[in-house]
Design an enzyme around this catalytic site. Structure first.
Site, PDB file in Angstrom:
ATOM      1  CE  LYS A   1     -15.799   7.307 -11.652  1.00  0.00           C
ATOM      2  NZ  LYS A   1     -15.767   6.186 -12.590  1.00  0.00           N
TER       3      LYS A   1
ATOM      4  CD  GLU B   1     -10.114  14.115 -25.005  1.00  0.00           C
ATOM      5  OE1 GLU B   1      -9.488  13.935 -26.085  1.00  0.00           O
ATOM      6  OE2 GLU B   1     -10.749  13.204 -24.436  1.00  0.00           O
TER       7      GLU B   1
ATOM      8  CG  PHE C   1      -8.033   1.891 -17.143  1.00  0.00           C
ATOM      9  CD1 PHE C   1      -7.325   1.466 -18.263  1.00  0.00           C
ATOM     10  CD2 PHE C   1      -9.250   2.537 -17.340  1.00  0.00           C
ATOM     11  CE1 PHE C   1      -7.818   1.665 -19.544  1.00  0.00           C
ATOM     12  CE2 PHE C   1      -9.755   2.736 -18.619  1.00  0.00           C
ATOM     13  CZ  PHE C   1      -9.037   2.299 -19.724  1.00  0.00           C
ATOM     14  CD  GLN C   2      -8.994   5.961 -19.660  1.00  0.00           C
ATOM     15  OE1 GLN C   2      -9.907   6.486 -19.024  1.00  0.00           O
ATOM     16  NE2 GLN C   2      -9.042   5.820 -20.981  1.00  0.00           N
TER      17      GLN C   2
ATOM     18  CG  MET D   1       5.973  29.237 -42.704  1.00  0.00           C
ATOM     19  SD  MET D   1       6.270  30.760 -43.611  1.00  0.00           S
ATOM     20  CE  MET D   1       5.012  31.826 -42.922  1.00  0.00           C
TER      21      MET D   1
HETATM   22  C1  TPP Z   1       1.618  21.281 -34.734  1.00  0.00           C
HETATM   23  C2  TPP Z   1       2.628  21.868 -35.658  1.00  0.00           C
HETATM   24  N1  TPP Z   1       3.453  21.069 -36.370  1.00  0.00           N
HETATM   25  C3  TPP Z   1       4.358  21.603 -37.212  1.00  0.00           C
HETATM   26  C4  TPP Z   1       4.474  22.953 -37.363  1.00  0.00           C
HETATM   27  C5  TPP Z   1       5.515  23.550 -38.304  1.00  0.00           C
HETATM   28  N2  TPP Z   1       4.858  24.284 -39.395  1.00  0.00           N
HETATM   29  C6  TPP Z   1       4.703  25.618 -39.375  1.00  0.00           C
HETATM   30  S1  TPP Z   1       3.884  26.201 -40.699  1.00  0.00           S
HETATM   31  C7  TPP Z   1       3.732  24.678 -41.356  1.00  0.00           C
HETATM   32  C8  TPP Z   1       3.056  24.467 -42.671  1.00  0.00           C
HETATM   33  C9  TPP Z   1       1.610  24.750 -42.626  1.00  0.00           C
HETATM   34  O1  TPP Z   1       1.027  24.288 -43.816  1.00  0.00           O
HETATM   35  P1  TPP Z   1      -0.452  24.703 -44.183  1.00  0.00           P
HETATM   36  O2  TPP Z   1      -1.355  24.431 -43.035  1.00  0.00           O
HETATM   37  O3  TPP Z   1      -0.828  24.068 -45.468  1.00  0.00           O
HETATM   38  O4  TPP Z   1      -0.352  26.274 -44.336  1.00  0.00           O
HETATM   39  P2  TPP Z   1       0.425  27.122 -45.464  1.00  0.00           P
HETATM   40  O5  TPP Z   1       1.749  27.497 -44.904  1.00  0.00           O
HETATM   41  O6  TPP Z   1       0.556  26.271 -46.679  1.00  0.00           O
HETATM   42  O7  TPP Z   1      -0.445  28.302 -45.668  1.00  0.00           O
HETATM   43  C10 TPP Z   1       4.334  23.719 -40.529  1.00  0.00           C
HETATM   44  C11 TPP Z   1       4.418  22.279 -40.830  1.00  0.00           C
HETATM   45  C12 TPP Z   1       3.615  23.756 -36.571  1.00  0.00           C
HETATM   46  N3  TPP Z   1       3.672  25.095 -36.597  1.00  0.00           N
HETATM   47  N4  TPP Z   1       2.692  23.195 -35.763  1.00  0.00           N
END
Ligand code: TPP
Ligand code: MG
Lengths: 564, 166
Positions: A166, A54, A116-117, A479
């Site tokens: 429903k 979803e 349920f659900q 990042m």
């Molecule tokens: C759902 C979610 N969880 C955690 C984060 C924190 N976060 C921001 S950037 C990042 C790293 C992303 O890694 P990648 O997809 O390999 O991209 P890169 O920065 O290496 O280009 C994380 C964990 C987020 N933005 N969204």
């Protein structure tokens, strides 16, 4: 029972058709099964795309909405189906994306019994929706959907959730659809005040170093032409927020670059040197302002904004111009003088040259052996169509792709801005592509983020949506690793990834795939990908520990933007 | 920080109170008191919220409340520009009823509204300072229970809600 009576589920589908929905994204389950049964009868009028989760459905609806300007629609069942929508709702809420999400709910006599659900989805989604409602009676379905579409699209757009029990779906009722044209508690049109325009024009005409910042409001208000006309006449330099990109062609002579934590050097730094700051359809996100106490203190601020709650929320303004920026920009264009600011523009150029020498050239034309993310985007620019859509995930690749992609047309930028939702890109790219198979949709994604919604490769396989997926693989949550390097003594706590063979995964989904590790193979691979008829998966192995610059570190002022 | 009264005029829509209160909780702001009632116009409700905050914060709150789709109008006033009352009930054991207490009741203009074999219930209507003062005194008389309503208030200015409902 009269002959004209139809099932609630049929009313749902016919209401969607009456709202000109052409495609919906969804996933079935017990509480929404009557609607799925009805969809079976109308599949020639309303296309349904079965995603693999979803969250994929709602991000796809977001991608569709962002490129089409229409309301994105998704449906899900009660309980876990509905809760899987929450991330997408929060994302659409903060990025003002118009959505109508329909969830099934347990029968009304079971409400509140832990059936349920059963989940209180109206309660859970309240802070993440512009409006939501539970419908328990068949006779209320059509009006709720009509109101939902109106609310989602009008004013400042946003997501709407309609939870339908429903029994309301299975009971019979009359269907006479009438579109919602407004109601007393909700004002969508705010006429622009003449005096505000006069005051704003006065400040602008007196200014020596005026500066305009534009955000997604320009796109949502379809004011791209008005923005361009205003800039053409006024000669004022203009910079874009993340979601503003695409509102103005980057080839425009007044365009000076991008704002924010990883935006361009000059646009950030010179924010603290302008004398009049004109903010158009943007909301001063903290990623744009840096330290607020040291943000544009010297400037008189003019804020052109549709949402009254944004005025003075973050930055106090001298003149608030409430209303659609389509109206206000054109009135303002009439009221300002023809002008040019060669010395002021030269300052932007001077700093841009510095950024070019220290950051951009090494990113785009690296001399070290490892591939950079920047050169990949640079190659995409060489071969992409003018109206190609760039969908990005969240992380270093997002910032690099945004920095270097050459935006020329409105609605070519799809990314999760306000929420920063990893896993957004793949399903959003699918949704964007479903709007128009003839457009180029390039999905730039990281090795971390793609694994959050990688199952949507299955949806791409099934729909044959010709999405071009570019995986920038640095084997890191890049990042976060960059922050660990810069602010946590290089203690790489749980950010390195052991990754699967992505090419094999793509191929398992019958998607043509290729992996590039050498610079010499990059150009041809990108050319191959962009001319390929059908979905394509290109993995580019990039330097593991590259950093994104410029950067405004947390707590720093815009003028402390760093080049290294 | 000051005390403000926020008035909300709204459609009678399920969940509206929830939508309003999450605006406060999200910002970590406590609602001092809240009352909801019908208004003079059918189908339209009014909610009165008492909050202690800076005026800047109150403006943000009001803007966010007004942004709620089913809210017709939200505005705020300082204490000086509203007429308001609160009602307080005090439950006292009969055993403590003596001449001293009778005098206190008289002085504060409180009323005995119920007398049971074991206890009496006093009522006082007024501003919080007044009902609080009586509360402090009655604590010395074995106070069994105390309850105070939220503020019911009307603004002093002459605008009526009809002007918002078009
Ligand atoms: C759902 C979610 N969880 C955690 C984060 C924190 N976060 C921001 S950037 C990042 C790293 C992303 O890694 P990648 O997809 O390999 O991209 P890169 O920065 O290496 O280009 C994380 C964990 C987020 N933005 N969204
Ligand atoms: Mg990565």
């Amino acid at each position: 029972m009269k002959d004209s009576m139809i099932r609630g589920a049929d009313i749902v589908v016919r209401s969607l058709i009456a709202e000109n929905a052409e495609i919906i994204f969804g996933y079935p389950g017990g509480a929404i099964m009557p609607v799925y049964d009805a969809l079976h009868d109308y599949h020639d009028q309303l296309r349904h795309v079965l995603t693999r989760h979803e969250q994929g459905a709602i991000h796809a609806a977001q991608g569709y909405a962002r490129v089409s300007g229409k309301v994105g629609v998704c449906i899900a069942t009660s309980g876990p189906g509905a809760t899987n929508l929450i991330t997408g709702l929060a994302d659409a809420q903060i990025d003002s994306t118009p959505l109508v999400c329909i969830t099934g709910q347990v029968a009304s006599h079971l409400l509140g019994t832990d059936a349920f659900q059963e989940t209180d989805v109206v309660g859970i989604s309240m802070p993440a929706t512009k409006w939501n409602i539970q419908v328990r009676r068949v006779e209320d379905i059509a009006s709720a959907i009509a109101k939902g579409f109106y609310i989602a699209k009008s004013g400042r757009p946003g997501p709407v959730l309609i939870d339908i029990t429903k029994d309301a779906q299975t009971n019979f009722g009359e269907f006479n659809y009438s579109k919602c044209l407004g109601f007393r508690s909700y004002r969508t049109h705010i006429p622009v005040e003449k005096t505000a325009i006069q005051e704003a024009a006065f400040l602008i005409n007196m200014a020596k170093r005026p500066y305009l910042l534009f955000g997604q409001g320009v796109v949502l208000g379809e004011a791209e032409e008005e923005l361009k006309a205003f800039l053409d006449k006024s000669g004022i330099p203009a910079a874009s927020t993340l979601l503003g990109s695409g509102a103005l062609s980057e080839d425009h002579p007044n365009y000076v670059g991008k704002l924010g934590m990883h935006g361009n050097y000059a646009p950030n730094l010179l924010t603290n040197q302008c004398d009049v700051l004109i903010a158009v359809g943007m909301r001063f996100d903290d990623r744009v302002t840096g330290d607020l106490k040291r943000y544009a203190k010297q400037a008189k601020v003019i804020h052109l904004e549709l949402d009254p709650a944004e005025i003075n929320k973050i930055v106090k303004c001298e003149v608030a111009v409430l209303g659609s920026c389509k109206d206000s920009l054109s009135l303002l264009a009439d009221a300002v003088n023809v002008n040019a600011y060669p010395d002021w523009m030269a300052k932007f150029q001077e700093l841009a040259d510095q950024e070019n020498a220290t950051v951009i050239q090494p990113d785009l034309k690296p001399t070290k052996p490892g591939l950079t993310m920047g050169e990949v985007i640079h190659q995409i620019n060489q071969y992409k169509a003018d109206d190609a859509i760039l969908v990005t995930d969240v992380g270093q690749h997002q910032m690099i792709a945004w920095r270097y992609f050459n935006y020329k047309k409105p609605r070519t930028q799809v990314t999760s801005g306000g929420l920063g939702t990893m896993g957004f890109a793949l399903p959003a790219a699918l949704g964007a592509q479903m709007y128009d198979f003839s457009r180029q949709v390039v999905c730039v994604v990281g090795d971390g983020g793609i694994q959050m919604t990688i199952q949507e490769l299955g949806t791409i396989m099934q729909t044959k949506a010709p999405v071009k997926i570019v995986l920038l693989n640095n084997n890191f949550l890049g990042m976060v690793r960059q922050w660990q390097q810069m602010f946590f003594d290089k203690r790489y706590s749980f950010t390195e990834l052991d990754n699967p063979d992505f090419v094999k995964i793509a191929e398992a989904y019958s998607i043509q795939a290729q992996k590039v590790t050498e610079r010499g193979d990059l150009q041809e691979a990108i050319e191959d990908m962009l001319i390929h008829d059908g979905p394509y998966f290109l993995e580019v192995v990039v330097e593991k520990e590259d950093n994104v610059f410029p950067m405004i570190a947390t707590g720093c002022s815009v003028e402390e933007v760093r080049l290294s | 920080m000051k005390r403000y009264t926020i008035f909300v005029i709204t459609e009678n829509f399920i969940g509206i109170l929830n939508r309003i209160t999450i605006i406060f909780t999200r910002r970590g702001i406590n609602i001092d008191a809240l009352t909801a009632s019908e208004s003079r116009l059918e189908g339209i409700h009014r909610i009165t919220i008492e909050v202690t905050a800076s005026e800047d914060t109150v403006i943000q709150l009001v803007n966010q409340i007004e942004k709620i789709i089913d809210v017709i109008k939200a505005f705020y006033h300082e204490d000086e520009s509203v007429v308001y009352q609160e009602i307080a009930l005090y439950k006292i054991p009969v055993s403590r009823l003596d001449g001293g207490l009778e005098k206190i009741i008289r002085q504060h203009n409180a009323k005995i509204i119920a007398a049971e074999p074991d206890f009496v219930v006093l009522e006082l209507t007024g501003h919080k300072e007044q009902t609080q003062e009586l509360l402090e005194i009655l604590k010395g008389y074995g106070l069994l229970e105390f309850a105070r309503s939220g503020r019911v208030a009307v603004a002093k200015r002459m605008l009526t809600i009809d002007s918002f409902v078009k």
